[in-house]
Design an enzyme around this catalytic site. Sequence first.
Site, PDB file in Angstrom:
ATOM      1  N   GLN A 238       5.509 -14.288  35.914  1.00 51.82           N
ATOM      2  CA  GLN A 238       4.874 -14.578  34.628  1.00 51.82           C
ATOM      3  C   GLN A 238       4.207 -15.943  34.634  1.00 51.82           C
ATOM      4  O   GLN A 238       4.846 -16.946  34.970  1.00 51.82           O
ATOM      5  CB  GLN A 238       5.914 -14.524  33.508  1.00 51.82           C
ATOM      6  CG  GLN A 238       5.303 -14.675  32.127  1.00 51.82           C
ATOM      7  CD  GLN A 238       6.349 -14.658  31.031  1.00 51.82           C
ATOM      8  OE1 GLN A 238       7.069 -15.625  30.850  1.00 51.82           O
ATOM      9  NE2 GLN A 238       6.442 -13.548  30.320  1.00 51.82           N
TER      10      GLN A 238
ATOM     11  N   SER B  60       3.758 -20.133  30.349  1.00 53.03           N
ATOM     12  CA  SER B  60       4.004 -21.535  29.996  1.00 53.03           C
ATOM     13  C   SER B  60       3.221 -22.470  30.909  1.00 53.03           C
ATOM     14  O   SER B  60       2.890 -22.120  32.040  1.00 53.03           O
ATOM     15  CB  SER B  60       5.495 -21.868  30.147  1.00 53.03           C
ATOM     16  OG  SER B  60       6.268 -21.073  29.296  1.00 53.03           O
TER      17      SER B  60
ATOM     18  N   GLU C  26      10.769  -8.742  25.164  1.00 52.44           N
ATOM     19  CA  GLU C  26      11.712  -9.743  25.667  1.00 52.44           C
ATOM     20  C   GLU C  26      12.882  -9.944  24.710  1.00 52.44           C
ATOM     21  O   GLU C  26      13.990 -10.199  25.109  1.00 52.44           O
ATOM     22  CB  GLU C  26      10.985 -11.067  25.890  1.00 52.44           C
ATOM     23  CG  GLU C  26      11.865 -12.134  26.485  1.00 52.44           C
ATOM     24  CD  GLU C  26      11.047 -13.328  26.979  1.00 52.44           C
ATOM     25  OE1 GLU C  26      11.082 -14.350  26.307  1.00 52.44           O
ATOM     26  OE2 GLU C  26      10.418 -13.228  28.036  1.00 52.44           O
TER      27      GLU C  26
END
Lengths: 400, 319
Positions: free
Chosen positions: A128, A131, A246
Amino acid sequence: MDLRYSDEELAFRDRLRAWLAETLPQLPPAPDRDDWPARRAYDTAWQARLHAAGYAGVDWPAEHGGLGASPTEQLIFLEETARARAPYVGANFVGLLHAGPTLIVAGTDEQRARHLPRILRGEEVWCQGFSEPDAGSDLAALRTTAVRDGDHYVVNGAKVWTSHAEVADHCELLVRTDPAAPRHRGITWLILPMDAPGVRVRPLRTVVGSSEFSELILDDVRVPVADRVGAENDGWRVAMVTFSFERGTAFIGDVIESRNILAEVARLARATGTAGGTLWDDPGLRREVGRLAAEVTGLWALARKNVSEAAAGMVPVQGASVFKLRFTESRQRIGDLAARVLGRASLAMSDLPGAGNGRLVEDRVNTLSFTIAAGTSQIQKNILAERVLGLPKEPRWTSP
Amino acid sequence: MDLTLSTDQRDLRDGLRAFLRDAWTADRLRAAADSPDLDRGAWRALADLGVFGLEVPESDGGMELGAAEAVLVFEELGRALVPGPLVATYLAAALLGRPGAATGATVVTWADRTAPVQVVEHLAAADEVIAAGEDGLWALPAGKVAGTPAGIPLDPLTPVSHVVELPAGDPVGRAAAWRDRGAVLTAALQVGVAQGALDLAVRYAGEREQFGRVIGSFQAVKHLLAESLVRVDLARAAVLTAALTLDDPAAGDLAEAVAAAKILADDAATAGGRCCVQVHGGMGFTWEVLAHLYLKRAWLLETGFGEPGVHAERLADRM
């Protein structure tokens, strides 16, 4: 209202139990935590076994190759695999729980056909790239750019907290495609091949001592426009789909694991001698064990309530945030309790002869991340206060 | 497995909630705090709604429902801070079939013989006292129990009497069922107390302004309230599960479910009551704001049917 599983659910559970009992003894020993290629091989081999037995993608719709299981069957799957101490989803996490479900909702037929079967079979590992060093809880502040150049995007920037980056094939990447738009409206969701030129992976060492995640440095990386998921500048909405996955059933197996750890702590306390008795003679310690056992029992009740509500078509925003807040806090208290029982044996993260310390100490340190990852406890409290209790938002100071 | 409410259960809860909102207003609670004699008319009104006869067979005039419905009802009673020996009267009707308990004609309180100090709630208003020992239960006419009323009870709505000696009484049953069901119903009251305290605190935080903004927009206040919400939700799930296990003991682990429910609900109510006082600031320390009533009721209920430490030791013994 009732607590019992239906006959079909019990049959599902019994078949799963039988399969786990037959399969788990055949597994090779778990790999060393620092050997990433071996960890990938172990995790994907487990996924391949699940697939061969028909258990891949329990929560995925059947039309996309999943099991299409009901929320209650998903609960049973997570409960039974955790109870039997089956391997954790590991390297398959992002593919099965984030990227795959996102492609199901927002991908093209071609994208689904290319990736979904390979994720289910354990042939494709995802990571992923959401961020960034300057965009954590405030994800919409992300600054990695993608500039259109013909039928490609040219991506520049840096991502962080990327688990399994060293061994992943693809990355779900959020980039800014319109710097002039309001910040939630200029973001795009891309499929980044991890072997593309210009992708650099810099492992970060965690407080546990191992490198559980990495920084991604992206220098003029070319991504085909065909690998965009959803419309250009619509990536925030696509990503929110991912987040709803999530915060759903993510921690259910961990409740079972909490109970296992607490039982281990109680066993150790009974076995640890003191002058004239054992640690278990201390009523203060016993009461702390009992209070944490109540927490675990309550969390399991809450998980089942959330699953029931999901099965009835309710959206568990409140339940998921409440669960995450309390579970992560309890888990850290269990770690502190383990250290209290271990005493000076809690000073080593590797096993001391006969002390049973290693896993417990590592777990104590590792759970520091639980109240931070996937939305810090403070962000979760803001969500509950504003969305559930209806309190006004604080004025937001947003980056331009 | 289904832990969502049926339409009938929702109607039962909503109907009682509406009734209590009108019957137990803030002004009524303030008045009761200054003159705490039990209102027999209000008691009968609860009985007429079926509150004490929920689990009594229909042939005896009850509703023949289960503990699952009882905890929904008791949560509402706790939320409205309804005074009186609710749990004891309910158990006297449901478990012992004591005459008049279900209809509200008889007010039943109880005493725990295993406690080192006997302090009995609502003794002066009660008609009957159930004394619970280690194993057995005994019924005593309240007039036979000599008690000294405390001049200043902790919870202004719950008069208490100090009892030096409990007479023998007639054996009427076993203590185990009384204690288990009593702990779950008390826990349900606590979930209601916690929810009521949270509602009051959220309302105040949304109205009170300081520094030119409502205080509920400050994260420091938001987080206190969110923490209360987390405790209530966790406790409510545990209480519901314990009630369903009472209704179907083979579907779970009853001893574990009961102990967890009481521990988590006591925590939700006592911490939630404190939060409510704190969010009200200086006003929270005054008699005129109701915040103190929630906390004091929570402290009272925490002592009944096993304080949390006792239940925690029971859970530890099972590990």
